[in-house]
Design a protein around this motif. Sequence first.
Motif, PDB file in Angstrom:
ATOM      1  N   ASP A  86       0.838  -1.194   0.000  1.00  0.00           N
ATOM      2  CA  ASP A  86       0.000   0.000   0.000  1.00  0.00           C
ATOM      3  C   ASP A  86       0.875   1.246   0.000  1.00  0.00           C
ATOM      4  OD1 ASP A  86       0.758   0.669   2.648  1.00  0.00           O
ATOM      5  OD2 ASP A  86      -0.912  -0.451   3.499  1.00  0.00           O
ATOM      6  N   SER A  87       0.244   2.414  -0.172  1.00  0.00           N
ATOM      7  CA  SER A  87       0.995   3.653  -0.338  1.00  0.00           C
ATOM      8  C   SER A  87       1.699   4.082   0.944  1.00  0.00           C
ATOM      9  CB  SER A  87       0.045   4.776  -0.792  1.00  0.00           C
ATOM     10  OG  SER A  87      -1.000   4.950   0.162  1.00  0.00           O
ATOM     11  N   ARG A  88       1.238   3.667   2.106  1.00  0.00           N
ATOM     12  CA  ARG A  88       1.837   4.103   3.368  1.00  0.00           C
ATOM     13  C   ARG A  88       2.995   3.206   3.788  1.00  0.00           C
ATOM     14  NH1 ARG A  88       1.384   3.764   9.001  1.00  0.00           N
ATOM     15  NH2 ARG A  88       0.119   1.885   8.845  1.00  0.00           N
ATOM     16  N   LEU A  89       2.837   1.891   3.630  1.00  0.00           N
ATOM     17  CA  LEU A  89       3.848   0.935   4.088  1.00  0.00           C
ATOM     18  C   LEU A  89       4.748   0.422   2.974  1.00  0.00           C
ATOM     19  CD1 LEU A  89       1.628  -1.245   6.469  1.00  0.00           C
ATOM     20  CD2 LEU A  89       3.305   0.475   7.164  1.00  0.00           C
ATOM     21  N   GLY A  90       4.385   0.640   1.709  1.00  0.00           N
ATOM     22  CA  GLY A  90       5.093  -0.009   0.618  1.00  0.00           C
ATOM     23  C   GLY A  90       4.814  -1.506   0.666  1.00  0.00           C
ATOM     24  N   TRP A  91       5.736  -2.314   0.109  1.00  0.00           N
ATOM     25  CA  TRP A  91       5.595  -3.769   0.234  1.00  0.00           C
ATOM     26  C   TRP A  91       5.854  -4.171   1.685  1.00  0.00           C
ATOM     27  CZ3 TRP A  91       3.478  -7.194  -2.829  1.00  0.00           C
ATOM     28  CH2 TRP A  91       3.402  -6.944  -4.199  1.00  0.00           C
ATOM     29  N   PHE A  92       5.029  -5.053   2.211  1.00  0.00           N
ATOM     30  CA  PHE A  92       5.214  -5.515   3.587  1.00  0.00           C
ATOM     31  C   PHE A  92       4.698  -6.934   3.735  1.00  0.00           C
ATOM     32  CE2 PHE A  92       0.892  -4.020   3.553  1.00  0.00           C
ATOM     33  CZ  PHE A  92       0.213  -4.819   4.462  1.00  0.00           C
ATOM     34  N   LEU A  93       5.102  -7.575   4.830  1.00  0.00           N
ATOM     35  CA  LEU A  93       4.576  -8.902   5.139  1.00  0.00           C
ATOM     36  C   LEU A  93       4.472  -9.072   6.640  1.00  0.00           C
ATOM     37  CD1 LEU A  93       7.063 -11.724   5.403  1.00  0.00           C
ATOM     38  CD2 LEU A  93       7.918  -9.630   4.390  1.00  0.00           C
ATOM     39  N   GLU A  94       3.650 -10.037   7.050  1.00  0.00           N
ATOM     40  CA  GLU A  94       3.473 -10.359   8.456  1.00  0.00           C
ATOM     41  C   GLU A  94       3.716 -11.856   8.653  1.00  0.00           C
ATOM     42  OE1 GLU A  94      -0.398  -9.098   9.608  1.00  0.00           O
ATOM     43  OE2 GLU A  94       0.072  -6.961   9.441  1.00  0.00           O
ATOM     44  N   ILE A  95       4.400 -12.187   9.742  1.00  0.00           N
ATOM     45  CA  ILE A  95       4.682 -13.591  10.081  1.00  0.00           C
ATOM     46  C   ILE A  95       4.091 -13.874  11.459  1.00  0.00           C
ATOM     47  CG2 ILE A  95       6.463 -15.326  10.494  1.00  0.00           C
ATOM     48  CD1 ILE A  95       8.314 -13.742   8.671  1.00  0.00           C
ATOM     49  N   ARG A  96       3.335 -14.958  11.562  1.00  0.00           N
ATOM     50  CA  ARG A  96       2.764 -15.359  12.848  1.00  0.00           C
ATOM     51  C   ARG A  96       3.686 -16.364  13.525  1.00  0.00           C
ATOM     52  NH1 ARG A  96      -1.745 -15.160  15.815  1.00  0.00           N
ATOM     53  NH2 ARG A  96      -2.836 -13.907  14.250  1.00  0.00           N
ATOM     54  N   HIS A  97       3.869 -16.145  14.835  1.00  0.00           N
ATOM     55  CA  HIS A  97       4.722 -17.011  15.641  1.00  0.00           C
ATOM     56  C   HIS A  97       3.911 -17.603  16.792  1.00  0.00           C
ATOM     57  CE1 HIS A  97       7.896 -14.787  13.507  1.00  0.00           C
ATOM     58  NE2 HIS A  97       7.266 -13.690  13.889  1.00  0.00           N
ATOM     59  N   GLY A  98       4.495 -18.529  17.513  1.00  0.00           N
ATOM     60  CA  GLY A  98       3.819 -19.071  18.686  1.00  0.00           C
ATOM     61  C   GLY A  98       3.643 -18.008  19.763  1.00  0.00           C
ATOM     62  N   GLY A  99       2.744 -18.294  20.715  1.00  0.00           N
ATOM     63  CA  GLY A  99       2.480 -17.333  21.783  1.00  0.00           C
ATOM     64  C   GLY A  99       1.682 -16.136  21.323  1.00  0.00           C
ATOM     65  N   ASP A 100       1.012 -16.250  20.158  1.00  0.00           N
ATOM     66  CA  ASP A 100       0.203 -15.163  19.587  1.00  0.00           C
ATOM     67  C   ASP A 100       1.044 -13.924  19.278  1.00  0.00           C
ATOM     68  OD1 ASP A 100      -2.168 -14.334  18.501  1.00  0.00           O
ATOM     69  OD2 ASP A 100      -3.006 -13.562  20.366  1.00  0.00           O
TER      70      ASP A 100
END
Length: 230
Positions: free
Chosen positions: A153-167
């Motif tokens: 998006d225009s604010r963050l550029g390319w980004f990703l999220e990774i989920r880990h244990g412990g929420d």
Amino acid sequence: MKKLVSLAPLRKLRPGRKALLVMGYLLVVGILLVAVTYNGIFTEPLTQAPADPGAAETGVEDDAGVANPPFNALDEEEEKEDEALTEEEAIAALALPDGPMLWPLEGEILIGHHEPYKVGSQWRAHAGLNLEASLEDEVLAAWPGIVEYVGNDSRLGWFLEIRHGGDYITKYANLKEEPYVIVGDEVDAGDLIGIVGDSARMGASEGAFLHFVVYQDQDTIDPVGVLSPH
């Protein structure tokens, strides 16, 4: 001497043999008609005609005008459901990693978590860290986990999220291009996931840097508290 009585009048009253046969035939036909009519009104067919197997294979319409999906379409839908369930099960089974998080890259902190910064005439509190970097510096996964989201998006550029244990969730933004991983990929700490860009427009920093955020239970926390000593 007995008087003989004439039997001629009685013979006239008896029906002929042909007449008896006709009456019997009509009686049998009548009984059959009644039986067939009664059975048709008060009984239902035990089975229905089987559906045309060709309709299921080709996706043609049935008698009601409703298109039947082909078998291969149903198989694809079931496979997608199985893949979604497998991914959900894998995420639910994530264990909290033993060691501290790795720094996603070696760079000084340009602005820290909850530090104030000004956008125009308005002050805001920064979420996460902006780490100093050069264009195309490698970005590494901080913890083992599963890629949960990839976006641009225009604010963050390319980004990703990774989920880990412990929420826990880690976010990596201001990447130069599409990340090197896709949703559902499993990553280990230290795996290459992308390179730094300069397309983010967040106000707190400009140019090439990595925007790194850590969430726990959907709330942002200070990454410094969970990262290994710099």
